[in-house]
Design an enzyme around this catalytic site. Sequence first.
Site, PDB file in Angstrom:
ATOM      1  N   ALA A 141       0.819  -1.224   0.000  1.00 19.43           N
ATOM      2  CA  ALA A 141       0.000   0.000   0.000  1.00 19.43           C
ATOM      3  C   ALA A 141       0.846   1.264   0.000  1.00 19.43           C
ATOM      4  O   ALA A 141       0.366   2.340   0.314  1.00 19.43           O
ATOM      5  CB  ALA A 141      -0.949  -0.004   1.206  1.00 19.43           C
ATOM      6  N   SER A 146       7.426  -4.018   1.859  1.00 20.05           N
ATOM      7  CA  SER A 146       8.423  -4.962   1.323  1.00 20.05           C
ATOM      8  C   SER A 146       9.803  -4.655   1.897  1.00 20.05           C
ATOM      9  O   SER A 146      10.578  -5.566   2.199  1.00 20.05           O
ATOM     10  CB  SER A 146       8.470  -4.896  -0.208  1.00 20.05           C
ATOM     11  N   ASP A 204      13.649   2.868   0.212  1.00 15.83           N
ATOM     12  CA  ASP A 204      12.762   2.262   1.223  1.00 15.83           C
ATOM     13  C   ASP A 204      13.552   1.445   2.246  1.00 15.83           C
ATOM     14  O   ASP A 204      13.323   1.548   3.454  1.00 15.83           O
ATOM     15  CB  ASP A 204      11.713   1.355   0.545  1.00 15.83           C
TER      16      ASP A 204
HETATM   17  N1  LIG Z   1       4.339  -8.731   6.380  1.00 12.25           N
HETATM   18  C1  LIG Z   1       4.802  -9.278   5.252  1.00 12.25           C
HETATM   19  N2  LIG Z   1       5.041 -10.601   5.206  1.00 12.25           N
HETATM   20  C2  LIG Z   1       5.520 -11.160   4.073  1.00 12.25           C
HETATM   21  N3  LIG Z   1       5.773 -10.497   2.931  1.00 12.25           N
HETATM   22  C3  LIG Z   1       5.546  -9.190   2.919  1.00 12.25           C
HETATM   23  C4  LIG Z   1       5.048  -8.513   4.064  1.00 12.25           C
HETATM   24  N4  LIG Z   1       4.915  -7.223   3.742  1.00 12.25           N
HETATM   25  C5  LIG Z   1       5.301  -7.114   2.450  1.00 12.25           C
HETATM   26  N5  LIG Z   1       5.685  -8.277   1.946  1.00 12.25           N
HETATM   27  C6  LIG Z   1       6.172  -8.544   0.565  1.00 12.25           C
HETATM   28  O1  LIG Z   1       6.163  -7.299  -0.123  1.00 12.25           O
HETATM   29  C7  LIG Z   1       5.193  -7.312  -1.207  1.00 12.25           C
HETATM   30  C8  LIG Z   1       4.560  -5.945  -1.336  1.00 12.25           C
HETATM   31  O2  LIG Z   1       5.563  -5.075  -1.734  1.00 12.25           O
HETATM   32  P1  LIG Z   1       5.335  -3.786  -2.605  1.00 12.25           P
HETATM   33  O3  LIG Z   1       6.674  -3.191  -2.791  1.00 12.25           O
HETATM   34  O4  LIG Z   1       4.528  -4.082  -3.817  1.00 12.25           O
HETATM   35  O5  LIG Z   1       4.457  -2.810  -1.651  1.00 12.25           O
HETATM   36  P2  LIG Z   1       4.918  -1.865  -0.455  1.00 12.25           P
HETATM   37  O6  LIG Z   1       6.344  -2.146  -0.131  1.00 12.25           O
HETATM   38  O7  LIG Z   1       3.931  -2.020   0.640  1.00 12.25           O
HETATM   39  O8  LIG Z   1       4.749  -0.421  -1.073  1.00 12.25           O
HETATM   40  P3  LIG Z   1       5.913   0.600  -1.603  1.00 12.25           P
HETATM   41  O9  LIG Z   1       6.957  -0.233  -2.256  1.00 12.25           O
HETATM   42  O10 LIG Z   1       5.189   1.470  -2.586  1.00 12.25           O
HETATM   43  O11 LIG Z   1       6.339   1.332  -0.398  1.00 12.25           O
HETATM   44  C9  LIG Z   1       4.241  -8.408  -0.816  1.00 12.25           C
HETATM   45  O12 LIG Z   1       3.562  -8.923  -1.946  1.00 12.25           O
HETATM   46  C10 LIG Z   1       5.201  -9.430  -0.196  1.00 12.25           C
HETATM   47  O13 LIG Z   1       5.935 -10.109  -1.190  1.00 12.25           O
HETATM   48  C1  LIG Z   2       8.280   3.857  -6.427  1.00 12.31           C
HETATM   49  C2  LIG Z   2       9.544   3.891  -5.573  1.00 12.31           C
HETATM   50  O1  LIG Z   2      10.269   5.070  -5.938  1.00 12.31           O
HETATM   51  C3  LIG Z   2       9.224   4.040  -4.103  1.00 12.31           C
HETATM   52  C4  LIG Z   2       8.384   2.943  -3.529  1.00 12.31           C
HETATM   53  O2  LIG Z   2       8.180   3.204  -2.148  1.00 12.31           O
HETATM   54  C5  LIG Z   2      10.354   2.659  -5.872  1.00 12.31           C
HETATM   55  C6  LIG Z   2      11.785   2.750  -5.352  1.00 12.31           C
HETATM   56  O3  LIG Z   2      12.294   3.839  -5.055  1.00 12.31           O
HETATM   57  O4  LIG Z   2      12.410   1.680  -5.257  1.00 12.31           O
HETATM   58 MG   LIG Z   3       7.886  -1.972  -1.612  1.00 12.24          MG
END
Ligand SMILES: Nc1ncnc2c1ncn2[C@@H]1O[C@H](COP(=O)(O)OP(=O)(O)OP(=O)(O)O)[C@@H](O)[C@H]1O
Ligand SMILES: C[C@@](O)(CCO)CC(=O)[O-]
Ligand SMILES: [Mg+2]
Length: 350
Positions: A141, A146, A204
């Site tokens: 979200a 991740s 991140d």
């Molecule tokens: N609590 C968790 N347990 C296991 N895997 C997780 C967990 N949280 C995230 N992940 C892994 O990270 C993926 C989501 O990562 P994604 O980079 O798409 O979203 P995000 O990191 O929440 O958002 P963003 O990268 O924009 O900050 C999940 O599909 C899974 O593979």
């Molecule tokens: C979209 C992005 O810029 C941020 C995701 O939180 C991807 C990255 O920096 O790796």
């Molecule tokens: Mg991510």
Amino acid sequence: MKVNDCFVSAPGKAILHGEHAVVHGKVALAVSLNLRTFLKLKATTTGKVCINLPNIDIFLSWDLSELKQLIPYCCAQRVELKCLDPELVRRLREFVGAADGNLDTCHMATLAFLYLYLSLFGSGELPSLTVSVWSELPTGAGLGSSAAYSVCLAAALLCTSGAITAPLREPDHAARWCQEDLELINSWAFRGEMIIHGNPSGVDNAVGTWGGMLRFLAGKIIPLSRVPLLRILLTNTKVPRSTKVLVAGVKDKINKFPAVMTPVLDSVDAISCTCEKVLSDMTSEPITGEHYNILEELIDINQHHLNVLGVGHPALDTLCRVTLTRGLHSKLTGAGGGGCGVTLLRPGWP
Ligand SMILES: Nc1ncnc2c1ncn2[C@@H]1O[C@H](COP(=O)(O)OP(=O)(O)OP(=O)(O)O)[C@@H](O)[C@H]1O
Ligand SMILES: C[C@@](O)(CCO)CC(=O)[O-]
Ligand SMILES: [Mg+2]
């Protein structure tokens, strides 16, 4: 091999400015959140490696004998910080049944775990253990779930392998690693992010490792200590999306229209730098409405740029429209395409 139990946590993050542009060498400003991911590693004598990921409904276990089959392929070369061992990735994809590249992002979490586990233990005896990871962060979200996951895996597995020592407990019971250990954790977390994201900038995992607020540019991390207290509202549109897919989409757009997209990235860079300057000014002179006017205008401009990059969503447009009716300014945070938005709250609001 008998290893010690371990308990670690890492924070999620919000990006104020610079998401996506940071992947292409521009500045990003990001801050850690008080929402964390937790990992518990327990040594066992079952001869198995078990992983419990309740947030994504993954509960798996493998016999050590199965994993040992992969060892000849994982420790032949010391891979560089910025790249994965392609042969180990290929073997692992085959092992988890995703050789054709057909793996949803949830299963990328399994791949990231196995990659780190085998890379860190592959040159010696494989330990029998159970790893459980759970999070206060919404998965996928935009709040760095991740990266927090990858940082926890890296810290726990490095600690267990003896590559870093268990951190000393300070009087307030907040444990800290030294800078060198944090850099190692960050570098392995980056590899976890490479598996989950494809092409991460590293911002991140840097926030997940160091916490606080930082400026990130092409791998260079500068902690920002002189920043005013800002109140930011986080709204989750609950629209699911994948960072990997969105980052790849932006790359395609840049490749297709380089002359059109490059100025957009340059403008996002200038927004991050201007925002950083205003935040610094706010710590050295009395804070006025004009500071907030500039911060709000930068948020609006960046949100338009992010729509141009193709990472907007109608639910995020609704967030911007609804908050504006209350005089508040919002933009998406993280990869966009749904997920969360940030709204700047002025002092004294509502
Ligand atoms: N609590 C968790 N347990 C296991 N895997 C997780 C967990 N949280 C995230 N992940 C892994 O990270 C993926 C989501 O990562 P994604 O980079 O798409 O979203 P995000 O990191 O929440 O958002 P963003 O990268 O924009 O900050 C999940 O599909 C899974 O593979
Ligand atoms: C979209 C992005 O810029 C941020 C995701 O939180 C991807 C990255 O920096 O790796
Ligand atoms: Mg991510």
